[in-house]
Enzyme design. Structure first.
Site, PDB file in Angstrom:
ATOM      1  N   LEU A  65      41.087  19.033 -33.707  1.00 30.02           N
ATOM      2  CA  LEU A  65      41.408  20.335 -34.299  1.00 30.02           C
ATOM      3  C   LEU A  65      41.027  21.471 -33.342  1.00 30.02           C
ATOM      4  O   LEU A  65      40.300  21.255 -32.376  1.00 30.02           O
ATOM      5  CB  LEU A  65      40.655  20.480 -35.628  1.00 30.02           C
ATOM      6  CG  LEU A  65      40.982  19.427 -36.693  1.00 30.02           C
ATOM      7  CD1 LEU A  65      40.107  19.621 -37.925  1.00 30.02           C
ATOM      8  CD2 LEU A  65      42.452  19.473 -37.078  1.00 30.02           C
ATOM      9  N   PRO A  66      41.510  22.696 -33.642  1.00 29.79           N
ATOM     10  CA  PRO A  66      41.285  23.787 -32.689  1.00 29.79           C
ATOM     11  C   PRO A  66      39.816  24.140 -32.420  1.00 29.79           C
ATOM     12  O   PRO A  66      39.418  24.246 -31.262  1.00 29.79           O
ATOM     13  CB  PRO A  66      42.016  24.975 -33.342  1.00 29.79           C
ATOM     14  CG  PRO A  66      43.051  24.358 -34.234  1.00 29.79           C
ATOM     15  CD  PRO A  66      42.451  23.086 -34.724  1.00 29.79           C
ATOM     16  N   THR A  96      37.308  20.166 -28.859  1.00 25.31           N
ATOM     17  CA  THR A  96      36.282  20.863 -28.085  1.00 25.31           C
ATOM     18  C   THR A  96      35.698  21.936 -28.988  1.00 25.31           C
ATOM     19  O   THR A  96      36.389  22.899 -29.336  1.00 25.31           O
ATOM     20  CB  THR A  96      36.887  21.536 -26.834  1.00 25.31           C
ATOM     21  OG1 THR A  96      37.535  20.527 -26.048  1.00 25.31           O
ATOM     22  CG2 THR A  96      35.819  22.215 -26.012  1.00 25.31           C
ATOM     23  N   LYS A 171      30.990  18.538 -21.516  1.00 23.17           N
ATOM     24  CA  LYS A 171      32.374  19.027 -21.348  1.00 23.17           C
ATOM     25  C   LYS A 171      32.383  20.501 -20.906  1.00 23.17           C
ATOM     26  O   LYS A 171      33.111  20.877 -19.997  1.00 23.17           O
ATOM     27  CB  LYS A 171      33.122  18.825 -22.673  1.00 23.17           C
ATOM     28  CG  LYS A 171      34.293  19.723 -22.921  1.00 23.17           C
ATOM     29  CD  LYS A 171      35.621  19.093 -22.677  1.00 23.17           C
ATOM     30  CE  LYS A 171      36.699  20.159 -22.721  1.00 23.17           C
ATOM     31  NZ  LYS A 171      37.999  19.760 -22.429  1.00 23.17           N
ATOM     32  N   LYS A 246      38.450  30.028 -24.086  1.00 24.49           N
ATOM     33  CA  LYS A 246      37.712  29.486 -25.241  1.00 24.49           C
ATOM     34  C   LYS A 246      36.509  28.654 -24.772  1.00 24.49           C
ATOM     35  O   LYS A 246      35.387  28.833 -25.250  1.00 24.49           O
ATOM     36  CB  LYS A 246      38.663  28.610 -26.075  1.00 24.49           C
ATOM     37  CG  LYS A 246      37.971  27.829 -27.186  1.00 24.49           C
ATOM     38  CD  LYS A 246      38.840  26.712 -27.766  1.00 24.49           C
ATOM     39  CE  LYS A 246      37.960  25.640 -28.387  1.00 24.49           C
ATOM     40  NZ  LYS A 246      38.679  24.488 -28.897  1.00 24.49           N
TER      41      LYS A 246
HETATM   42  P1  NAD Z   1      46.972  22.410 -31.106  1.00 23.70           P
HETATM   43  O1  NAD Z   1      46.824  23.795 -31.628  1.00 23.70           O
HETATM   44  O2  NAD Z   1      48.212  22.012 -30.395  1.00 23.70           O
HETATM   45  O3  NAD Z   1      46.740  21.359 -32.311  1.00 23.70           O
HETATM   46  C1  NAD Z   1      45.856  21.542 -33.371  1.00 23.70           C
HETATM   47  C2  NAD Z   1      46.486  20.895 -34.595  1.00 23.70           C
HETATM   48  O4  NAD Z   1      45.545  20.902 -35.671  1.00 23.70           O
HETATM   49  C3  NAD Z   1      47.733  21.630 -35.122  1.00 23.70           C
HETATM   50  O5  NAD Z   1      48.822  20.732 -35.182  1.00 23.70           O
HETATM   51  C4  NAD Z   1      47.307  22.151 -36.485  1.00 23.70           C
HETATM   52  O6  NAD Z   1      48.379  22.167 -37.429  1.00 23.70           O
HETATM   53  C5  NAD Z   1      46.266  21.126 -36.863  1.00 23.70           C
HETATM   54  N1  NAD Z   1      45.307  21.556 -37.894  1.00 23.70           N
HETATM   55  C6  NAD Z   1      44.556  22.679 -37.926  1.00 23.70           C
HETATM   56  N2  NAD Z   1      43.759  22.673 -39.017  1.00 23.70           N
HETATM   57  C7  NAD Z   1      44.020  21.504 -39.689  1.00 23.70           C
HETATM   58  C8  NAD Z   1      43.514  20.915 -40.877  1.00 23.70           C
HETATM   59  N3  NAD Z   1      42.574  21.508 -41.621  1.00 23.70           N
HETATM   60  N4  NAD Z   1      44.021  19.720 -41.272  1.00 23.70           N
HETATM   61  C9  NAD Z   1      44.966  19.101 -40.531  1.00 23.70           C
HETATM   62  N5  NAD Z   1      45.482  19.605 -39.385  1.00 23.70           N
HETATM   63  C10 NAD Z   1      45.008  20.806 -38.970  1.00 23.70           C
HETATM   64  O7  NAD Z   1      45.683  22.177 -30.173  1.00 23.70           O
HETATM   65  P2  NAD Z   1      45.511  21.077 -29.015  1.00 23.70           P
HETATM   66  O8  NAD Z   1      45.982  21.632 -27.707  1.00 23.70           O
HETATM   67  O9  NAD Z   1      46.003  19.767 -29.517  1.00 23.70           O
HETATM   68  O10 NAD Z   1      43.903  21.046 -28.905  1.00 23.70           O
HETATM   69  C11 NAD Z   1      43.101  20.383 -29.875  1.00 23.70           C
HETATM   70  C12 NAD Z   1      41.661  20.393 -29.384  1.00 23.70           C
HETATM   71  O11 NAD Z   1      41.602  19.729 -28.113  1.00 23.70           O
HETATM   72  C13 NAD Z   1      41.078  21.790 -29.163  1.00 23.70           C
HETATM   73  O12 NAD Z   1      39.735  21.782 -29.585  1.00 23.70           O
HETATM   74  C14 NAD Z   1      41.204  22.002 -27.654  1.00 23.70           C
HETATM   75  O13 NAD Z   1      40.235  22.888 -27.138  1.00 23.70           O
HETATM   76  C15 NAD Z   1      40.973  20.584 -27.162  1.00 23.70           C
HETATM   77  N6  NAD Z   1      41.565  20.289 -25.833  1.00 23.70           N
HETATM   78  C16 NAD Z   1      42.820  20.688 -25.522  1.00 23.70           C
HETATM   79  C17 NAD Z   1      43.352  20.407 -24.266  1.00 23.70           C
HETATM   80  C18 NAD Z   1      44.746  20.837 -23.893  1.00 23.70           C
HETATM   81  O14 NAD Z   1      45.089  20.785 -22.698  1.00 23.70           O
HETATM   82  N7  NAD Z   1      45.591  21.233 -24.847  1.00 23.70           N
HETATM   83  C19 NAD Z   1      42.576  19.704 -23.311  1.00 23.70           C
HETATM   84  C20 NAD Z   1      41.307  19.261 -23.672  1.00 23.70           C
HETATM   85  C21 NAD Z   1      40.796  19.570 -24.942  1.00 23.70           C
END
Ligand code: NAD
Length: 296
Positions: A65-66, A96, A171, A246
């Site tokens: 999740l975010p 994260t 991380k 972030k």
């Molecule tokens: P994203 O915004 O694409 O995905 C988040 C998902 O969570 C969305 O589909 C949203 O609908 C869902 N969501 C939110 N609240 C919810 C709930 N209560 N129940 C069910 N679903 C819910 O984000 P992302 O890029 O997939 O990143 C996710 C995590 O991974 C973050 O913490 C980010 O910092 C970390 N991360 C991302 C990357 C990257 O390159 N994108 C790399 C490493 C770590």
């Protein structure tokens, strides 16, 4: 093969859940977005009606999740799913988030007899799709050992950083260093260009000299120096400035709490936030190079 609840099927979670299906696990997935649900359903995951439905009966519950507030709300909030999770299940949060929220979650789940690890990832969307992510785990040795076979379905390198919260700390230490290297590499390349050097030649020289680092080797921020990097593709793809900003915010929160001195990290965060506010949040983080370019 295990029964796995996967909650949060965004840019990272979607491909990670699909890789678990490919590895032969029974995956019950949930996201607030119907589109995200449709994507994983097409790849063989079972779609749950709610997060609680997904978690019911699962051996492992994974969330992606975010931010910390979403993760704490999912498990421990008013409609938190902790009550639905089997006492012998293992919860793995791969988002994260701040280390404090991870520790709070670990303690809240422990009250209900549920085991927890934080397992943030490095490797981006490309790594999530290819199943080559690096997982950095915080938790007990026994829970880490239990998680490894599942994490291997989504990643290549799996580290045990220490107790609950340690995965998040490791991380953000890494990403803080990465941002500092990216800024330093960018300003050095631009200074060379300003003094008449070819950035390709300068990069080759520094790669064989003491300035060598990961950004110079694999992720050169100057357009045209390397092929297949975001800099040579208008800074599209890769790791977004929004996410780096972030992570640097999380790093500085941790530094404040531990009273650590992180002057370079603070400067990098300020530069990245200024870059984000200038409208570049969706570009790859190597676009910080633009900050130093001489405008005509
Ligand atoms: P994203 O915004 O694409 O995905 C988040 C998902 O969570 C969305 O589909 C949203 O609908 C869902 N969501 C939110 N609240 C919810 C709930 N209560 N129940 C069910 N679903 C819910 O984000 P992302 O890029 O997939 O990143 C996710 C995590 O991974 C973050 O913490 C980010 O910092 C970390 N991360 C991302 C990357 C990257 O390159 N994108 C790399 C490493 C770590």
């Amino acid at each position: 093969m295990a029964t796995i609840a996967f909650i949060g099927l965004g840019n990272m979670g979607g491909p990670m859940a699909i890789n678990l299906v490919k590895a032969g696990h029974q995956v019950k997935a949930f996201d607030l977005s119907l589109e995200a649900l449709a994507t994983v359903k097409a790849e063989g995951a079972e779609v749950a009606a709610s997060a609680a439905d997904a978690a019911t009966g699962a051996d492992f519950v994974i969330s992606m999740l975010p931010a910390g507030k979403h993760v704490l709300g999912l498990y421990l909030g008013e409609q938190g799913i902790a009550a639905q999770i089997k006492p012998d299940a293992l919860v793995m949060d791969c988002s994260t988030i701040d280390a404090d929220s991870a520790r709070k979650l670990g303690a809240g789940l422990a009250e209900q007899g549920i085991a927890f690890i934080d397992a943030p990832v490095s490797g981006g969307v490309g790594g999530a799709k290819a199943g080559t992510l690096t997982f950095i785990v915080g938790g007990s040795e026994a829970d880490y050992q239990r998680a490894v076979p599942v994490l291997q379905g989504m990643g290549k390198n799996i580290f045990h950083a220490g107790a609950i919260g340690a995965g998040q700390v490791a991380k953000i230490c890494n990403n803080m260093l990465l941002s500092i290297l990216m800024v330093g590499t960018s300003e050095s390349l631009q200074m060379g260009i300003d003094n008449g050097l070819d950035p390709k030649v300068l990069s080759e020289i520094m790669l064989k000299s003491s300035g060598r680092n990961w950004t110079l080797e694999l992720y050169n921020p100057c357009p045209g120096v390397q092929e297949n990097v975001p800099a040579s593709n208008q800074y599209q793809g890769g790791f977004m400035v929004d996410l780096m900003a972030k992570d640097l915010g999380l790093a500085l929160e941790a530094a404040t709490q531990s009273q650590s001195s992180t002057p370079m990290g603070a400067l990098a965060r300020n530069l990245y936030v200024a870059h984000q506010r200038a409208g570049h949040g969706k570009l790859d983080f190597s676009s910080i190079f633009k900050l130093f370019e001489k405008k005509a």
